[in-house]
Every structure is written in structure tokens, then in C-alpha cells.
Write a protein that holds these residues in place. Structure first.
Motif, short mmCIF file in Angstrom:
data_model
loop_
_atom_site.label_atom_id
_atom_site.label_comp_id
_atom_site.label_asym_id
_atom_site.label_seq_id
_atom_site.Cartn_x
_atom_site.Cartn_y
_atom_site.Cartn_z
N LEU A 155 0.82 -1.08 0.19
CA LEU A 155 0.05 0.05 0.04
C LEU A 155 0.95 1.25 -0.05
O LEU A 155 0.60 2.13 -0.77
N CYS A 174 -3.81 0.38 -6.24
CA CYS A 174 -4.00 -0.85 -5.71
C CYS A 174 -5.30 -1.25 -5.32
O CYS A 174 -6.22 -0.45 -5.23
N CYS A 236 -6.29 3.16 -3.27
CA CYS A 236 -6.64 1.84 -2.89
C CYS A 236 -8.04 1.31 -2.75
O CYS A 236 -8.71 1.87 -1.89
#
Length: 251
Positions: A155, A174, A236
Motif C-alpha cells: 500500500l 492498488c 486503494c
């Protein structure tokens, strides 16, 4: 089926099984030329017919495989860093060698692939890198210290890479799956004293009451890689049934 990736070339690490196979399949179905980078070949039924044998823990292997993928496909537009290994136990459970191996594959492996692909990505007008993080990146899970450490690093690495390359036109994001219905989870369940009870406990831990499917993660990756989503940078994207964000009252 959408054709949003027609004319695009993608590489997917760990694309021979599980989440990686679902990602490779979806990108291929939506028009991309997909090369799977994995130690083993994809299933013969896969529509992602290209494969380069690749060990992400070895720089020479990565550089060779990425270069071959770029040459065969005429470039690389999309990188999906999905290859990784699991680990169990508290902080006392894993040896130094296990720590180094997991770090080398789960974190440095992604850096190797991104580094090797950057020259091709810089020539693309719709370049993206999507890394596979995890619910373990943001939530403390029992008996997952080593795995969580590597996914937390993924991350942070994703965000730093996004900052480095956004002005080059390369978007880095991500996905963070919850507990997914993958071969690795299947192996863990098979080793439990009561596999059915263990599966029920994992399902109950996620607010929507079931394991995440590989196809759901693939759709999230496709969204982030979509050339139309140019403002998705440093994201994310959780695919966890609400496990990270929601705090439900007990039933």
C-alpha cells in the motif's frame, strides 16, 4: 462485453491461478493482449494465451520476461502486480528466511516488475500499474503478522510510486481484497480441524457475509486500469464486503 482495452497490452503476474487468472481472463475478454507472468503456464482454457515463465523474486527472470512480453505485444500499457505468497502466525512464527522470502516476492517482486516495465509504460498514452494489496494492509488480522507487513508495504509503495510517476502519465493504484475464495484459502481451510466451521468464521468476518470472489477483484482491477479513469491515481480500492470500512452491530 466491453472492449475498453482493445489495442492495449497488459502483463499480469501470478496470472496462472486464483485472482491473477481472473484478472488476465477479464482483461483479455475486454480486448487486451494479455501476457501472464508466472512460474507455471495458465490453464489451457484461458483466453490469455501468452505466457512468459517468470520468477518475480529474481531480477534476471523478471527483466527477461517483461522484455519478451513487450516485444511480442508491441509494448506494455497495463501492469498488474498480483504475484504473492501467504504466511501465517504471530510475530514468533516465521523464521528470518521466511521473512526474507515473503518480502522478496510480495514487495520487491512488484518493484522489479514495475521497474522493468517502466520504459514501455512511458511510451504508452494510457499507462497504469495496479498492485494487489489486501485487507491486511489496513486492518489488524490475527495470525498474519508477516503477510500483513508485506501488504502494508505494498500500500505504501503504491502511493509513493503514484507520486513519482503521475506527471509521466503513469497511474499507479492498488486493490485491497478481503478474504477471497482462492486456492490458497482453500488450502488453509483444508488444513483446519473443522474446515466448514473455519470457512463460516471467515465468511462471517466480512459484513456482506461471504468470501470475495476472484472475479470481483478482477472487475476492480479493470476499473483502475481503464484508460477512461484517468483521475484514479494513488487509489486503494477495497473489495472486501465492507470489512475495513464498516462497523456493524453484532447480530
Amino acid at each position: 462485453m466491453s472492449t475498453r482495452f482493445t489495442g492495449r497490452s497488459a502483463v499480469v503476474t501470478g496470472g496462472a491461478s486464483g485472482i491473477g487468472a481472473a484478472i488476465a481472463e477479464l482483461l483479455s475478454q475486454e480486448g487486451a493482449t494479455v501476457t501472464v507472468l508466472d512460474l507455471v503456464a495458465p490453464d489451457a482454457a484461458s483466453t490469455a494465451h501468452r505466457w512468459q515463465q517468470c520468477d518475480v523474486s529474481d531480477t534476471e527472470s523478471v527483466e527477461r520476461a517483461v522484455a519478451a512480453a513487450a516485444e511480442e505485444a508491441g509494448g506494455i500499457d497495463i501492469v498488474v502486480n498480483n504475484a504473492g505468497i501467504g504466511a501465517q502466525g504471530d510475530v514468533t512464527a516465521n523464521s528470518d528466511e521466511e521473512w526474507m522470502r515473503a518480502w522478496n516476492i510480495n514487495v520487491v517482486g512488484m518493484a522489479r516488475v514495475a521497474r522493468a516495465a517502466l520504459p514501455s509504460l512511458r511510451r504508452s498514452d494510457a499507462a497504469s500499474i495496479t498492485n494487489t494489496a489486501s485487507i491486511a494492509s489496513t486492518a489488524g488480522l490475527p495470525q498474519r503478522v508477516l503477510y500483513s507487513a508485506t501488504k502494508g508495504a505494498v500500500l505504501s509503495m503504491t502511493q509513493a510510486m503514484a507520486a513519482d510517476h503521475v506527471r509521466e502519465g503513469i497511474r499507479v493504484n492498488c486493490v485491497a481484497p478481503g478474504t477471497a475464495d482462492t486456492p490458497w484459502i482453500g488450502r488453509l481451510l483444508s488444513q483446519a480441524e473443522d474446515p466448514a466451521a473455519e470457512r463460516a468464521a471467515l465468511e462471517a468476518r466480512q459484513p456482506h457475509g461471504r468470501l470475495v470472489s476472484a472475479e470481483e477483484v478482477a472487475r476492480a482491477v479493470a476499473y483502475l486500469a481503464d484508460p477512461q479513469n484517468r483521475s484514479s491515481v494513488g487509489v486503494c480500492l477495497a473489495v472486501d464486503g465492507g470489512m475495513d470500512a464498516l462497523r456493524l452491530r453484532p447480530q
